[in-house]
Design an enzyme around this catalytic site. Structure first.
Site, mmCIF file in Angstrom:
data_model
loop_
_atom_site.group_PDB
_atom_site.id
_atom_site.type_symbol
_atom_site.label_atom_id
_atom_site.label_comp_id
_atom_site.label_asym_id
_atom_site.label_seq_id
_atom_site.Cartn_x
_atom_site.Cartn_y
_atom_site.Cartn_z
ATOM 1 N N ARG A 128 34.937 38.453 38.699
ATOM 2 C CA ARG A 128 35.512 39.203 39.813
ATOM 3 C C ARG A 128 37.031 39.290 39.711
ATOM 4 O O ARG A 128 37.685 38.390 39.186
ATOM 5 C CB ARG A 128 35.089 38.619 41.154
ATOM 6 C CG ARG A 128 35.512 37.208 41.494
ATOM 7 C CD ARG A 128 34.569 36.069 41.059
ATOM 8 N NE ARG A 128 33.144 36.248 41.203
ATOM 9 C CZ ARG A 128 32.440 36.000 42.312
ATOM 10 N NH1 ARG A 128 33.021 35.586 43.389
ATOM 11 N NH2 ARG A 128 31.147 36.157 42.318
ATOM 12 N N ASP A 163 38.322 32.743 49.528
ATOM 13 C CA ASP A 163 37.352 31.977 50.310
ATOM 14 C C ASP A 163 38.069 31.159 51.379
ATOM 15 O O ASP A 163 39.043 30.455 51.064
ATOM 16 C CB ASP A 163 36.589 30.989 49.409
ATOM 17 C CG ASP A 163 35.617 31.674 48.478
ATOM 18 O OD1 ASP A 163 35.156 32.789 48.794
ATOM 19 O OD2 ASP A 163 35.317 31.081 47.420
ATOM 20 N N ARG A 188 37.910 44.697 44.044
ATOM 21 C CA ARG A 188 36.675 43.921 44.042
ATOM 22 C C ARG A 188 35.495 44.815 44.352
ATOM 23 O O ARG A 188 35.500 45.563 45.317
ATOM 24 C CB ARG A 188 36.756 42.818 45.109
ATOM 25 C CG ARG A 188 35.455 42.062 45.361
ATOM 26 C CD ARG A 188 35.291 40.911 44.402
ATOM 27 N NE ARG A 188 34.052 40.181 44.657
ATOM 28 C CZ ARG A 188 33.988 39.023 45.290
ATOM 29 N NH1 ARG A 188 35.086 38.467 45.748
ATOM 30 N NH2 ARG A 188 32.838 38.411 45.449
ATOM 31 N N ASP A 192 38.707 36.752 44.486
ATOM 32 C CA ASP A 192 37.860 36.057 45.440
ATOM 33 C C ASP A 192 38.772 35.297 46.385
ATOM 34 O O ASP A 192 39.645 34.564 45.919
ATOM 35 C CB ASP A 192 37.018 35.055 44.647
ATOM 36 C CG ASP A 192 35.681 34.793 45.252
ATOM 37 O OD1 ASP A 192 35.345 35.401 46.280
ATOM 38 O OD2 ASP A 192 34.958 33.963 44.680
HETATM 39 N N1 ROI Z 1 34.446 29.541 38.458
HETATM 40 C C1 ROI Z 1 35.744 29.201 38.461
HETATM 41 N N2 ROI Z 1 36.206 28.408 37.480
HETATM 42 N N3 ROI Z 1 36.608 29.619 39.422
HETATM 43 C C2 ROI Z 1 36.176 30.413 40.437
HETATM 44 O O1 ROI Z 1 36.989 30.791 41.306
HETATM 45 C C3 ROI Z 1 34.831 30.781 40.481
HETATM 46 N N4 ROI Z 1 34.342 31.556 41.488
HETATM 47 C C4 ROI Z 1 33.054 31.875 41.565
HETATM 48 C C5 ROI Z 1 32.069 31.446 40.530
HETATM 49 C C6 ROI Z 1 31.443 32.688 39.930
HETATM 50 C C7 ROI Z 1 31.006 30.589 41.213
HETATM 51 N N5 ROI Z 1 32.661 30.669 39.466
HETATM 52 C C8 ROI Z 1 33.972 30.328 39.454
HETATM 53 O O2 ROI Z 1 32.634 32.584 42.592
#
Ligand code: ROI
Length: 160
Positions: free
Chosen positions: A94, A99, A84, A97
């Protein structure tokens, strides 16, 4: 005492499904932490700029004795370990991610970490995987997952 923590996983670069599998293995290997279970994998349309690949998303439930910011550091280290890089473009593609969606019963509002995750209620790629593993979930602010699902149609999402 350990706390149940829910982590949202997402990737849309460099073999997203493999990224998520590798990330789950890394979560399972965190100190003072057990990977309780994880959801199915979902392909999802990108939220944000449309000129990026579809994502693969999932949610994992951990039981951890780590404090929130220690866990956050560990998650960011996993993200970085999987290539990343933080780019200027907001909401761009990315490789990984991770979260923190929910952390036990805690309500956190710190510069680095807001819990429950700010966009939780609006994101089908978070709510439906969460419902796979915790359909009875009630958020610390009293909202029920079932209510949030009613306001968030199953759109742009495909269970893999
Ligand atoms: N869109 C989708 N479908 N899934 C994600 O995990 C995701 N993560 C993000 C952004 C770019 C907002 N869009 C995403 O961070």
């Amino acid at each position: 005492m350990s706390e149940r923590v829910y982590i949202g996983l997402g990737s849309n670069l460099a073999d997203p499904l493999a990224q998520l599998r590798q990330a789950l293995a890394a979560l399972a290997a965190l100190p003072a932490t057990q990977l309780h279970r994880h959801s199915a994998f979902y392909a999802s349309d990108p939220l944000g700029p449309a000129d990026q690949p579809r994502y693969v998303n999932a949610v994992a439930a951990l039981d951890t004795r780590l404090e929130p910011l220690v866990l956050l550091d560990a998650l960011q280290a996993i993200e970085q370990g999987q290539g990343r890089t933080r780019k200027a473009e907001r909401w761009g593609p990315r490789t990984l991610d991770l979260d923190i969606l929910l952390f036990g019963e805690r309500l956190l509002d710190e510069p680095r970490l807001i819990v429950p995750h700010y966009h939780l209620q609006a994101r089908p790629f978070v709510l439906y995987p969460l419902a796979d593993i915790a359909p009875e979930l009630q958020l610390p602010d009293g909202r029920r997952l079932t209510e949030l699902l009613q306001g968030c149609p199953f759109v742009g999402l495909e269970r893999l």
